[in-house]
Design a protein around this motif. Sequence first.
Motif, PDB file in Angstrom:
ATOM      1  N   ASP A  71       0.835  -1.200   0.000  1.00 12.47           N
ATOM      2  CA  ASP A  71       0.000   0.000   0.000  1.00 12.47           C
ATOM      3  C   ASP A  71       0.875   1.258   0.000  1.00 12.47           C
ATOM      4  OD1 ASP A  71      -2.580   1.536   2.032  1.00 12.47           O
ATOM      5  OD2 ASP A  71      -2.394   1.320  -0.132  1.00 12.47           O
ATOM      6  N   ALA A  72       1.901   1.209  -0.823  1.00 10.91           N
ATOM      7  CA  ALA A  72       2.852   2.327  -0.871  1.00 10.91           C
ATOM      8  C   ALA A  72       3.174   2.705  -2.307  1.00 10.91           C
ATOM      9  CB  ALA A  72       4.126   1.968  -0.099  1.00 10.91           C
ATOM     10  N   ARG A  73       2.138   2.746  -3.122  1.00  8.48           N
ATOM     11  CA  ARG A  73       2.372   3.137  -4.512  1.00  8.48           C
ATOM     12  C   ARG A  73       2.797   4.593  -4.557  1.00  8.48           C
ATOM     13  NH1 ARG A  73       0.677   1.306  -9.497  1.00  8.48           N
ATOM     14  NH2 ARG A  73      -0.545  -0.317  -8.471  1.00  8.48           N
ATOM     15  N   PRO A  74       3.908   4.882  -5.229  1.00  9.55           N
ATOM     16  CA  PRO A  74       4.377   6.275  -5.263  1.00  9.55           C
ATOM     17  C   PRO A  74       3.333   7.203  -5.884  1.00  9.55           C
ATOM     18  CG  PRO A  74       6.109   4.807  -5.962  1.00  9.55           C
ATOM     19  CD  PRO A  74       4.857   3.961  -5.861  1.00  9.55           C
ATOM     20  N   ASP A  75       3.149   8.372  -5.257  1.00 14.13           N
ATOM     21  CA  ASP A  75       2.196   9.335  -5.786  1.00 14.13           C
ATOM     22  C   ASP A  75       2.873  10.664  -6.130  1.00 14.13           C
ATOM     23  OD1 ASP A  75       0.940   9.429  -2.420  1.00 14.13           O
ATOM     24  OD2 ASP A  75       2.588  10.574  -3.278  1.00 14.13           O
ATOM     25  N   ARG A  76       4.147  10.797  -5.754  1.00 15.50           N
ATOM     26  CA  ARG A  76       4.854  12.051  -5.993  1.00 15.50           C
ATOM     27  C   ARG A  76       6.335  11.740  -6.082  1.00 15.50           C
ATOM     28  NH1 ARG A  76       7.544  16.058  -3.320  1.00 15.50           N
ATOM     29  NH2 ARG A  76       7.589  14.999  -1.315  1.00 15.50           N
ATOM     30  N   ALA A  77       7.063  12.539  -6.883  1.00 15.52           N
ATOM     31  CA  ALA A  77       8.498  12.309  -6.984  1.00 15.52           C
ATOM     32  C   ALA A  77       9.211  13.611  -7.304  1.00 15.52           C
ATOM     33  CB  ALA A  77       8.811  11.253  -8.039  1.00 15.52           C
ATOM     34  N   GLU A  78      10.471  13.653  -6.902  1.00 17.72           N
ATOM     35  CA  GLU A  78      11.365  14.731  -7.311  1.00 17.72           C
ATOM     36  C   GLU A  78      12.372  14.120  -8.264  1.00 17.72           C
ATOM     37  OE1 GLU A  78      11.038  16.625  -2.832  1.00 17.72           O
ATOM     38  OE2 GLU A  78      12.908  15.713  -3.532  1.00 17.72           O
ATOM     39  N   GLN A  79      12.571  14.768  -9.378  1.00 18.67           N
ATOM     40  CA  GLN A  79      13.410  14.161 -10.396  1.00 18.67           C
ATOM     41  C   GLN A  79      14.355  15.199 -10.966  1.00 18.67           C
ATOM     42  OE1 GLN A  79      12.057  11.062 -13.275  1.00 18.67           O
ATOM     43  NE2 GLN A  79      11.961  12.774 -14.711  1.00 18.67           N
ATOM     44  N   VAL A  80      15.588  14.723 -11.246  1.00 14.00           N
ATOM     45  CA  VAL A  80      16.566  15.567 -11.905  1.00 14.00           C
ATOM     46  C   VAL A  80      16.994  14.859 -13.176  1.00 14.00           C
ATOM     47  CG1 VAL A  80      18.855  16.605 -11.734  1.00 14.00           C
ATOM     48  CG2 VAL A  80      17.354  16.514  -9.712  1.00 14.00           C
ATOM     49  N   ARG A 115       2.446   8.973  -0.025  1.00 19.17           N
ATOM     50  CA  ARG A 115       1.839   9.702   1.113  1.00 19.17           C
ATOM     51  C   ARG A 115       2.919  10.385   1.950  1.00 19.17           C
ATOM     52  NH1 ARG A 115      -1.568   5.254   1.039  1.00 19.17           N
ATOM     53  NH2 ARG A 115      -0.350   4.197   2.634  1.00 19.17           N
ATOM     54  N   GLY A 116       3.862  11.037   1.262  1.00 19.51           N
ATOM     55  CA  GLY A 116       4.841  11.828   1.973  1.00 19.51           C
ATOM     56  C   GLY A 116       6.037  11.056   2.491  1.00 19.51           C
ATOM     57  N   VAL A 117       6.011   9.748   2.354  1.00 22.77           N
ATOM     58  CA  VAL A 117       7.116   8.933   2.846  1.00 22.77           C
ATOM     59  C   VAL A 117       7.948   8.438   1.663  1.00 22.77           C
ATOM     60  CG1 VAL A 117       7.689   6.775   4.028  1.00 22.77           C
ATOM     61  CG2 VAL A 117       5.823   8.243   4.873  1.00 22.77           C
ATOM     62  N   ALA A 118       9.274   8.623   1.758  1.00 23.52           N
ATOM     63  CA  ALA A 118      10.138   8.198   0.657  1.00 23.52           C
ATOM     64  C   ALA A 118      10.174   6.677   0.580  1.00 23.52           C
ATOM     65  CB  ALA A 118      11.539   8.757   0.850  1.00 23.52           C
ATOM     66  N   VAL A 119       9.938   6.153  -0.599  1.00 23.69           N
ATOM     67  CA  VAL A 119       9.929   4.677  -0.751  1.00 23.69           C
ATOM     68  C   VAL A 119      10.913   4.200  -1.821  1.00 23.69           C
ATOM     69  CG1 VAL A 119       7.574   4.355   0.086  1.00 23.69           C
ATOM     70  CG2 VAL A 119       7.961   4.809  -2.342  1.00 23.69           C
ATOM     71  N   GLU A 120      11.459   5.120  -2.597  1.00 24.62           N
ATOM     72  CA  GLU A 120      12.347   4.699  -3.674  1.00 24.62           C
ATOM     73  C   GLU A 120      13.294   5.818  -4.025  1.00 24.62           C
ATOM     74  OE1 GLU A 120      11.345   2.873  -7.995  1.00 24.62           O
ATOM     75  OE2 GLU A 120      10.931   5.031  -7.835  1.00 24.62           O
ATOM     76  N   ASP A 121      14.566   5.438  -4.234  1.00 23.38           N
ATOM     77  CA  ASP A 121      15.528   6.377  -4.783  1.00 23.38           C
ATOM     78  C   ASP A 121      16.179   5.662  -5.954  1.00 23.38           C
ATOM     79  OD1 ASP A 121      18.715   7.581  -4.370  1.00 23.38           O
ATOM     80  OD2 ASP A 121      17.004   8.906  -4.620  1.00 23.38           O
ATOM     81  N   VAL A 122      15.939   6.161  -7.156  1.00 22.83           N
ATOM     82  CA  VAL A 122      16.364   5.399  -8.320  1.00 22.83           C
ATOM     83  C   VAL A 122      17.110   6.297  -9.303  1.00 22.83           C
ATOM     84  CG1 VAL A 122      14.159   5.737  -9.530  1.00 22.83           C
ATOM     85  CG2 VAL A 122      15.588   3.782 -10.111  1.00 22.83           C
ATOM     86  N   VAL A 123      18.150   5.753  -9.887  1.00 24.98           N
ATOM     87  CA  VAL A 123      18.800   6.411 -11.013  1.00 24.98           C
ATOM     88  C   VAL A 123      18.624   5.512 -12.226  1.00 24.98           C
ATOM     89  CG1 VAL A 123      20.959   7.326 -11.945  1.00 24.98           C
ATOM     90  CG2 VAL A 123      20.480   7.509  -9.493  1.00 24.98           C
ATOM     91  N   SER A 124      18.249   6.137 -13.350  1.00 23.12           N
ATOM     92  CA  SER A 124      18.084   5.374 -14.590  1.00 23.12           C
ATOM     93  C   SER A 124      18.933   6.007 -15.676  1.00 23.12           C
ATOM     94  CB  SER A 124      16.616   5.390 -15.052  1.00 23.12           C
ATOM     95  OG  SER A 124      15.765   5.002 -14.008  1.00 23.12           O
ATOM     96  N   TRP A 125      19.585   5.180 -16.460  1.00 27.10           N
ATOM     97  CA  TRP A 125      20.363   5.637 -17.602  1.00 27.10           C
ATOM     98  C   TRP A 125      19.676   5.108 -18.856  1.00 27.10           C
ATOM     99  CZ3 TRP A 125      22.356   3.725 -13.065  1.00 27.10           C
ATOM    100  CH2 TRP A 125      23.254   4.531 -12.367  1.00 27.10           C
ATOM    101  N   TYR A 126      19.220   6.041 -19.691  1.00 27.87           N
ATOM    102  CA  TYR A 126      18.486   5.678 -20.898  1.00 27.87           C
ATOM    103  C   TYR A 126      19.342   5.919 -22.128  1.00 27.87           C
ATOM    104  CZ  TYR A 126      13.875   5.326 -18.649  1.00 27.87           C
ATOM    105  OH  TYR A 126      12.810   4.956 -17.892  1.00 27.87           O
ATOM    106  N   ARG A 127      19.243   5.029 -23.074  1.00 33.38           N
ATOM    107  CA  ARG A 127      19.854   5.282 -24.380  1.00 33.38           C
ATOM    108  C   ARG A 127      19.247   6.542 -24.973  1.00 33.38           C
ATOM    109  NH1 ARG A 127      20.192  -0.176 -27.999  1.00 33.38           N
ATOM    110  NH2 ARG A 127      20.187   1.476 -29.574  1.00 33.38           N
ATOM    111  N   ALA A 128      20.090   7.528 -25.290  1.00 32.89           N
ATOM    112  CA  ALA A 128      19.564   8.793 -25.793  1.00 32.89           C
ATOM    113  C   ALA A 128      19.096   8.680 -27.238  1.00 32.89           C
ATOM    114  CB  ALA A 128      20.609   9.899 -25.674  1.00 32.89           C
TER     115      ALA A 128
END
Lengths: 242, 242
Positions: A174-183, A215-228
């Motif tokens: 019951d912790a589906r992400p609903d918000r994220a900060e992304q760079v 719900r305001g609680v951090a559940v994932e920190d992920v870095v992804s590298w995509y083929r440009a």
Amino acid sequence: MRPLRPGPVPKHRRLREILTAMATDELGPGAAVPSERVLAERFEVSRATVREAVGALVNEGLLERVHGKGTFVAAPAAVDAALHLASFTQDMIRRGLAVGTEVLAAEVEPASAERAQRLRIDVDAPVLVLWRRRDAGGQPMAIERGVYPLGRLPGLEAHDLAGSIYDLLGQRYDARPDRAEQVVSAEVADNDQARMLAIGPGEPLLVFARTSFARGVAVEDVVSWYRADRYRIHMGLTAERG
Amino acid sequence: MRPLRPGPVPKHRRLREILTAMATDELGPGAAVPSERVLAERFEVSRATVREAVGALVNEGLLERVHGKGTFVAAPAAVDAALHLASFTQDMIRRGLAVGTEVLAAEVEPASAERAQRLRIDVDAPVLVLWRRRDAGGQPMAIERGVYPLGRLPGLEAHDLAGSIYDLLGQRYDARPDRAEQVVSAEVADNDQARMLAIGPGEPLLVFARTSFARGVAVEDVVSWYRADRYRIHMGLTAERG
DNA sequence: TCAGCGTACTGGTACGGTCCAGTACGTACC
DNA sequence: GGTACGTACTGGACCGTACCAGTACGCTGA
């Protein structure tokens, strides 16, 4: 339909819910909604009350009014995909590409200071570090390194990690992400990345660093590298007013 | 203040404009707006008309109402910068960096088919092709190649092109861009780009391809190559509801 | 066959009224 | 000094009425 009687919920709010269901379940985009006077008669409320409810749905974008013609169910407005939080799986499905995943590594480790800070957990708290290659349309698309706080997601490492982590978080925790900060930034592929992504070393990669919250609680920190060469971001921009 | 008389513009719209100016110019965030009954008396309109005007500003986010307490000027909501259309100059100012520009080339050419399509002009129509290096904080930050339709912007090539093109479009042509479509991708710097940006060949670049519109008319098609070590995009993501 | 007009529908504007529910402040009493 | 109550403010809900303005359709006449 029965008339709306006074109650704890205001009539215009109940009517709003009725109209939402009507528009969504029965009518569909483009269909005409019964006129204000018809609704007023049917639900035995004043036309002003109907206008209040309809006005709210117009503001929400669910309905649209045409002076002298009627009220219609609006076509769903496109959400700018660039700000839409979606898993890799969801993103590729939306782009019409079949998804494949290869788990490269999955290890439980104590959180470093940097990871702890990003996930808002204690240093040395146990985290799952998950490396995966994500394929789209049968070809490598991205490499991911996800970090998951096991204090908040106990037993995560024992689950099937080849699928959508977002679905897993939603269904089992019951912790589906609903918000994220992304760079978003860019790098060039080193030898390992190039090999995993089936490109040459030195090729450009789009890099996404994302911290996701449920719900305001951090559940994932992920870095992804995509083929440009296979991935780009489309976004609509608007000028600030004033 | 004088009463609102009937006229071509509805009273509730004129009141809305009055209240907007009042909130913005006189009151400021947090300040109380005169009550509905006071406004109704002052402008000699019904309380329903006041509520209509105030309600619209509440929906816009400019005002907020508290039941039993009053109506207040809302704190400005943060616009996600990632979807904010700004010139390079504006962007760097917001990041607190001093801006410098070197014009590398400016030539009038007939539009290729691709450029014509992107700018919604005829093939071979004259366009200004403008190459510039943009510096931020005293160091190279980006290279830009802008294409401008001279049919819509006659004489643009004779202006000072070392400043903000957005300001120029706004002031001399009344064509300040208000909307844009943008694609973000990544490339690696070739020898020329590397030299101009003071980096090594093969370094990663963030690439922005943008077509800008003023009141629905295309006025700019620009590609920018940013040093990925100095520039990244921060964005907030939210999950779609449903 | 086409154009114009009339009618009937639609949403939009505006009003005045009544009553409900929330907030804040002042006063009185313990 | 603190608490409770009453009063006066605030916004919220809801009503009914009247009229304005836009759209669409049908009918009639040229």
